[in-house]
Write a protein that holds these residues in place. Sequence first.
Motif, PDB file in Angstrom:
ATOM      1  N   UNK B 585       0.712  -1.331  -0.093  1.00 20.99           N
ATOM      2  CA  UNK B 585      -0.121  -0.048  -0.119  1.00 20.99           C
ATOM      3  C   UNK B 585       0.905   1.326  -0.069  1.00 20.99           C
ATOM      4  N   UNK B 646       9.830   0.811   2.315  1.00 21.69           N
ATOM      5  CA  UNK B 646       8.944   1.745   1.246  1.00 21.69           C
ATOM      6  C   UNK B 646       9.793   3.181   1.347  1.00 21.69           C
ATOM      7  N   UNK B 647       9.921   3.570   0.266  1.00 24.76           N
ATOM      8  CA  UNK B 647      10.689   4.562   0.274  1.00 24.76           C
ATOM      9  C   UNK B 647       9.373   5.610  -0.014  1.00 24.76           C
ATOM     10  N   UNK B 648       9.222   6.594   1.068  1.00 28.88           N
ATOM     11  CA  UNK B 648       8.117   7.587   1.192  1.00 28.88           C
ATOM     12  C   UNK B 648       8.123   8.433  -0.249  1.00 28.88           C
ATOM     13  N   UNK B 649       6.924   8.540  -0.624  1.00 25.56           N
ATOM     14  CA  UNK B 649       6.729   9.677  -1.750  1.00 25.56           C
ATOM     15  C   UNK B 649       7.414  11.059  -1.428  1.00 25.56           C
ATOM     16  N   UNK B 650       7.728  11.512  -2.410  1.00 27.96           N
ATOM     17  CA  UNK B 650       8.456  12.867  -2.377  1.00 27.96           C
ATOM     18  C   UNK B 650       7.465  13.856  -2.494  1.00 27.96           C
ATOM     19  N   UNK B 651       6.258  13.570  -2.604  1.00 35.98           N
ATOM     20  CA  UNK B 651       5.168  14.486  -2.661  1.00 35.98           C
ATOM     21  C   UNK B 651       4.077  14.400  -1.471  1.00 35.98           C
ATOM     22  N   UNK B 652       3.081  15.300  -1.360  1.00 34.39           N
ATOM     23  CA  UNK B 652       2.359  14.983  -0.132  1.00 34.39           C
ATOM     24  C   UNK B 652       1.457  13.705  -0.812  1.00 34.39           C
ATOM     25  N   UNK B 653       1.287  12.966   0.170  1.00 32.50           N
ATOM     26  CA  UNK B 653       0.441  11.770  -0.130  1.00 32.50           C
ATOM     27  C   UNK B 653      -0.035  11.195   1.143  1.00 32.50           C
ATOM     28  N   UNK B 665      -6.860   3.299  -0.450  1.00 30.14           N
ATOM     29  CA  UNK B 665      -6.791   4.378  -1.594  1.00 30.14           C
ATOM     30  C   UNK B 665      -5.714   5.160  -1.405  1.00 30.14           C
ATOM     31  N   UNK B 666      -4.572   5.329  -2.591  1.00 28.74           N
ATOM     32  CA  UNK B 666      -3.593   6.263  -2.487  1.00 28.74           C
ATOM     33  C   UNK B 666      -3.729   7.522  -3.089  1.00 28.74           C
ATOM     34  N   UNK B 667      -5.106   7.759  -3.630  1.00 29.82           N
ATOM     35  CA  UNK B 667      -5.492   8.929  -4.447  1.00 29.82           C
ATOM     36  C   UNK B 667      -7.111   9.325  -4.130  1.00 29.82           C
ATOM     37  N   UNK B 668      -7.200  10.329  -4.900  1.00 31.28           N
ATOM     38  CA  UNK B 668      -8.615  10.939  -4.738  1.00 31.28           C
ATOM     39  C   UNK B 668      -9.806   9.766  -5.421  1.00 31.28           C
ATOM     40  N   UNK B 752      -6.613  15.238  -2.055  1.00 23.70           N
ATOM     41  CA  UNK B 752      -7.491  13.989  -2.335  1.00 23.70           C
ATOM     42  C   UNK B 752      -8.751  14.147  -1.476  1.00 23.70           C
TER      43      UNK B 752
END
Lengths: 971, 971
Positions: B585, B646-653, B665-668, B752
């Motif tokens: 996830x 896991x390498x954390x996302x470089x963007x808001x997530x 969900x990882x998105x809107x 999101x």
Amino acid sequence: MEYIIGSDNRQIVLGEDEWSGVKKIAAKVAGDIKLVTDAEYKVTESTSASDFSGGVYAATLGKSSLAKELLDKCGISEDTLAGKRECYAFQVVETVNGGSALVIVGSDKRGTIYGLFHISDLLGVSPWVYFADVCPKKRDSVALTDADNFVSKEPSVKYRGFFINDEWPSFGTWTFKHFGGFTAQMYEHVFELILRMKGNYLWPAMWTSNFSLDGPGLANAELADELGIVMSNSHHEPCLRHSEEWDLVKGDDTKYGSAWNFSKNREGLINYWRDGLSRNGKFENVVTMGMRGERDSEVLGREATLQDNIDYLKDVITVQNNLIKETISEDLDSVPRMLAIYKEVEKYFYGDETAEGLRYWPELDGITCMLCDDNFANMRKLPEEFEKDRRGGWGMYYHFDYHGDPISYEWVNSTHLSRVWEQMGQAYESGVRDIWIVNVGDLKPQELPLSFFMDLAYDFDKWGTSNTDSATEYLRNWVERQFAGCEDAYEDIYALLDTYTYVNSIRRPEALNERIYHPVNYGEAEYMLQLADISVSKAEDLWDKFKETPLKDAFYQLVYFPVCASMNLLEMQLFAGINHHLAGQGRPSANIYGGLINECMDRDLELQKGYYECADGKWDGIMGSEHMGFVHWNDEEARYPVVHTVIPSRRPRVVVAGSYSDSYTMGGDWTRHPIVLTGLCSPTCFFEKLELENAGTGDIEWKVTECDEWISLSASEGVLKEGDTDILVVTTGDNLPEGTFVGKFVIKAAMYKVEVYVCARNFTEEEAAIDHFVPVLPDEVAAFVKESDLELSIEAGELELSEDEDTQAPSYRIIDNYGKYGSAAKAFPVNCDFSKVAAEDLPSLTGSFYVPKDGKYEIRLITAPCNPLSTESLLRVKMAIDPESTTDAAFESVTTVGADYQGGERTCPEWAKGVLDNQHETVLTRNLSKGWHDLTILPQDPGVVIERLVIREAAFARKDGYLHNCPVRGF
Amino acid sequence: MEYIIGSDNRQIVLGEDEWSGVKKIAAKVAGDIKLVTDAEYKVTESTSASDFSGGVYAATLGKSSLAKELLDKCGISEDTLAGKRECYAFQVVETVNGGSALVIVGSDKRGTIYGLFHISDLLGVSPWVYFADVCPKKRDSVALTDADNFVSKEPSVKYRGFFINDEWPSFGTWTFKHFGGFTAQMYEHVFELILRMKGNYLWPAMWTSNFSLDGPGLANAELADELGIVMSNSHHEPCLRHSEEWDLVKGDDTKYGSAWNFSKNREGLINYWRDGLSRNGKFENVVTMGMRGERDSEVLGREATLQDNIDYLKDVITVQNNLIKETISEDLDSVPRMLAIYKEVEKYFYGDETAEGLRYWPELDGITCMLCDDNFANMRKLPEEFEKDRRGGWGMYYHFDYHGDPISYEWVNSTHLSRVWEQMGQAYESGVRDIWIVNVGDLKPQELPLSFFMDLAYDFDKWGTSNTDSATEYLRNWVERQFAGCEDAYEDIYALLDTYTYVNSIRRPEALNERIYHPVNYGEAEYMLQLADISVSKAEDLWDKFKETPLKDAFYQLVYFPVCASMNLLEMQLFAGINHHLAGQGRPSANIYGGLINECMDRDLELQKGYYECADGKWDGIMGSEHMGFVHWNDEEARYPVVHTVIPSRRPRVVVAGSYSDSYTMGGDWTRHPIVLTGLCSPTCFFEKLELENAGTGDIEWKVTECDEWISLSASEGVLKEGDTDILVVTTGDNLPEGTFVGKFVIKAAMYKVEVYVCARNFTEEEAAIDHFVPVLPDEVAAFVKESDLELSIEAGELELSEDEDTQAPSYRIIDNYGKYGSAAKAFPVNCDFSKVAAEDLPSLTGSFYVPKDGKYEIRLITAPCNPLSTESLLRVKMAIDPESTTDAAFESVTTVGADYQGGERTCPEWAKGVLDNQHETVLTRNLSKGWHDLTILPQDPGVVIERLVIREAAFARKDGYLHNCPVRGF
């Protein structure tokens, strides 16, 4: 006679009554001259050319009062230019005082502008002088002579331009940072770029931006019109208004109402459209017609029938035509209009047995029908012969960027020029010559393919169908234009651009993940890592040189970044694949690759930072699109590789694995995981490799305890320290048995006894001379081997082409540098109806190969992921084994796509797989006897592009892979 | 009258002519007395009992000259003991001088020995005094009174013992370190253990060891015989010789030849067997008959027919019988012999239509047929009624340890006592009463189940079929025997042993991996982690107390280590599952679990180190079997969990996921991964949980922007720092709509919008009172939900049993503490032929449940992984929904195993899955109307053990899980 730019008469003379846009361009050209020669040119205005004292004189026929005089001085009759589209005369002429002048007369505004920018071309100023910081080589002066005199042809395609799209976060962030928004200040650079590329057409950005409001006000539209840029709104934004604009003005209490639905809000939409046409109709436009749903969606609900949709569109278009008559011109045909046949609209255009489509509807006659690719650079349907010359003509909406299924792509250039050449050539030859527009996303990563697209559209005679080497030649030429003066680097830059576009096009970076290239099978990962390594080293070497030169920013943007960032992403996914593969084998060396994944993540940030620092921060904000582990059109659900870490065994443990085989063992022979090495069955593979890894605690001694005498090993014993890996190279020695056979060696390592089977063939002299030998497995391993990587691949470039003395006769031609495997074969003329060609006149392609034993074989035909060009086509070819001639009855029709194939339809898995994998694959099974065979292909449907033939034993499943048969393995 | 051990007349008096083995045991009992009371007892010999001055007097009838005198003093007639097996009289008697004595008279050598060790029992000395350092509670003295007088019964089973097997690396390393090999020094401890447990039988270790050579020489065999231990070689080692011995003596130039093949090397094998029988025939043995392949394999090749194999075996056995006559006794029946019907030998025993098996072959008559379980503690075929009393009788070879398919297990005790009770009871009732042997692997981890097995075999009346609570009662009793005096700890130790054996038996530790318990579905991982956590805390608390006491080593070995090491392994696999799940996830919290995996790996080493340090290093070397990521019988191919990072996302997530649902969900909302929470549809589940994790950079604010009014949330907004997770508890508030329905809330987090659907039911008062309500999903979610975790489980203990006034009539009985779900129901008598019982007399089991809507439902019958007990059985039951009575025609026969089921056959996947999953599962689909239903089960085949009924909507696939419906979720 010569005119020396930079030394003689430093002025550009225009008529006082010249187009203001031409005057602005003249000033830009003066700027170019200064950039190259340091000479200051003055732009002066005059009412006549009588004072013809020298310098540059430019005029537009029918506008500038100087035009006729200048033509006279050139000795060119007015008829040569009058009524022509975008032509210009360019001539060095003696002046009244015996000096020299350069005269440019355009047939119209853009003719003159193109003529003026032709000076920049001759000075070596690239169209990318602003947008990629390609600073020209300094020169004292540039002499123009009679040899430069010419009158230009009309451009091949009428409207030629691009679409800035999907512009957030990259382009949007950039323009807000540097120009406060999508303003005329920014657009002036875009317009200039179009004109320098001899284009004339633009679809502006439309994600949260309004071209006609953001200028500020109408400034964008006014500037476009002044500079001669023809504007459209995009394919789903009718009547010169943006979809974003609708959100700003709609409302229950407005005259526009709220519903974007012509059935429910007819009056409101008519008001909305009328106001748009009134506002922007005075400028040069191609008016978008029709209607789709809001934001690129279908307009009617699922319950609507095809007839409902067609009737709805007819109603809308009829109303729009009337509005145009009312607001712009009673002479509808004088107003360029286009209807995009995009996605679902294609159904409404062609109709079916239940409903006649728009195709034959008279009201559409004068409207350009804008056809589309499948969003992945492959044509969908093209005009048929009978409709090629319809009044409104045809356009093409093409993609170098796309947001949608099965994958979005935008971050970096992933287009192969040869595909553009092949597919746009197919379109042009089918009559698509009125509009060429290409979606370039954020614009910036697409400098190379955009240049090619624009030049192809401008001069199809030069770059189009007749020139099979066009893409290669263009790329060399483009390198020399951008990096003029760096002769030593041309070859390397060419190789870098060639390689990265190859790598990015055979699998778009956004569609890569750790499961694409197999970590060991066929040596794919090793091969791709080699490509990456060679490219990155070369790029680094060049960067060391360029970073001290004025071209450093151009080099970074056009070469260094796309090469290094693409390869870095590729490497990261390869490392992730290897990391997961080794972890699956319990090998601590997986952890080394885990570290490399993290290094790639860091390197990616570093490369982007370098981009932002180019040209003193000029590009800060651009190239920010998500690309690592991309899934959708933005970063949502994107995922970086998961790093797998192996905890080494606490006991003595050795893992033995094939370097090019997914068979491995972590235990002794009783675990029944013998390793089978098959490469030596191929005449072109000269070694196999085996890896021994210490995956546990303590030193491990290993020793070969048994070995068939014909097997030669690079070592026969060793000591592995914790975590170490030894690689054993396996070759054939002397005393080989006959035929294809299997041998064995045994390694004792720690307490394990590991059995390694080596399959090989003893090639006879005759066989050794055979180019195309189908390698097979020995019968003895069939019982315990289910899969095989042995196969013969014949690339298109290796096929034999039939020859015909009649150079106009249908023929196969080889396209180099095309597709996944380096070459392709296509039958010409590209839209030939081969069913009407007598069998004896059909061209043929033949692959010859040798089968070493009787049996059942798979024949695999790999073709480009093109779509059927008509509703009847299934992209068929005719194929026969060992035919006597092209009239042999043995030829059978082979469909290269399934009966349910639907090009461009997201619901068609075969299409989706095709555009992701960048190929179609057709598999036949045939019994073949031992010996030589000819496999011959004849054309049947037009548009089939053949890339590779693969022949393999049918008894074994094919091992997983993406490329299969990589050079690194020798096969 | 009382005799006070420790104070009165400190002597043990034996006849001079007593068995030397009895004398040795008397010395051991004197040692026990000293251990408890510090009193030094002297073992003295006498020729008569005339000086009956006090103390302990022991004699063996028929051997010791004291026996008759002593019996007279007790007033017991010789007939009471004469001719009995292993019986003894135990009586406090007045001495000649008015004092008191304890008299023990055995019917035979082992009778006397058991009588002597009965003193140790009364002193509180555990059989595990040496093998688990169970030091008894110190007491000043122990008074024996008339109340202790008794004459023991004959043991229920004739030969009772165990098999030390698979003894490397654990037991083997230990005995080599401490006894220099498998020597008599070590075996003396083993023999003593057997006798203390009132056993008499042993199969010795045979991996690279030779009982009859290693003593050194015959010392092992001689000591066994002296102490009264009956020896066999294991089931595939005939004629008193070990398979390892064969390797030492065979050879082309020897009289034995080289081939282990009776067709090819008849003479050699006859010589080999004859020599074995001559050498060891003088000792008390049960001679292994027949012949299998070397090292536990099939003897003839694949091409041999059944008849070939049967003929071969007949030939071998005939020859062996003759050799026994020749070397041991002409009276064959006086020589105990056994033939193991193990694995493939079962086929040769039963035969088929093509070949009559050995079953009715007269030559086999006097030989004990040793039946076997399926290696996983479940009976294979058992004797049928007609053959129960065959002359040679029946034996059972049972397993607490196994090496083979589908998984090996040995490291730690993974046996549930209730299964042993149920299955060995089934065997005993079917006539298996001559030999009970159990494979205990390295012996050490099996202290508990071995104790039970031996006591069950010794006293079936007490612990067998008639005592349904046997296992529970035994475990409590065993705790009190080992930890006598620690009253405060009894309950906790009982709970610890009960829990760890439950956890290990429902899935053997060796068969665990990260994919068994689902990381979120049904809350399985959370539940198992809770069990582990509670057990480990309790074990640590007790350890803090015990480590300062003399029982510390016993506590470590019998409680602390098996509990903590088992739970640690379980936790590691759960952490690995969660690590992989969260990594899938894209959640950085995965990395926390990655760290925990490594901690578990370290903890495992630490626990083993603690074991080695027990009793000053006495156990150094033992418990060293591989167990982390076990695959085979040794460490080869074993693999520890791979840690996913896991390498954390470089963007808001933000990642939003159900705590008990694999939807996330990882998105809107546009990504169309809505989260559906279903728990609130169940009347027993009162909350749902949702997790929000910051998986990217920067703080993330989240806020509930929409929420149906009946949904109650534990928070409505928050701020997540990088890497943080918020947990939202979701309950129903007021204003619930009617019936089963769905509602929604929306969270805005970063950019999101996440939609969460909550399914719930508004339970009416009537429904709320319903125990067994089948939860269903609302119709509205059927379109986008494919799987459901909603179901009603009814455990066996919750079923209604029919009652019969006739206590001898067939009846269902509930077995507590059995199997995967805590209880089971089985029909008694266990080998009843229910087909001969009138329908109205059949017992019944009924589960009642309420279905809230008409529809199709799955009815799932979960039974224990037992095997059909005869060739005809398919473990059938009869089942009906809403029958009027047991005679209702609606009853249909339901098979709980497939038609191709073959218990114990590695090639039968259904069997293999059954023993791994520890259950069989039968699924029926039925239409049910809204309302109450009774599901009634009647017995058909004997041996079916019913564990659980599951009823669920058939429209939805069942979510993955191992237990399904965990207490942690309230359902």
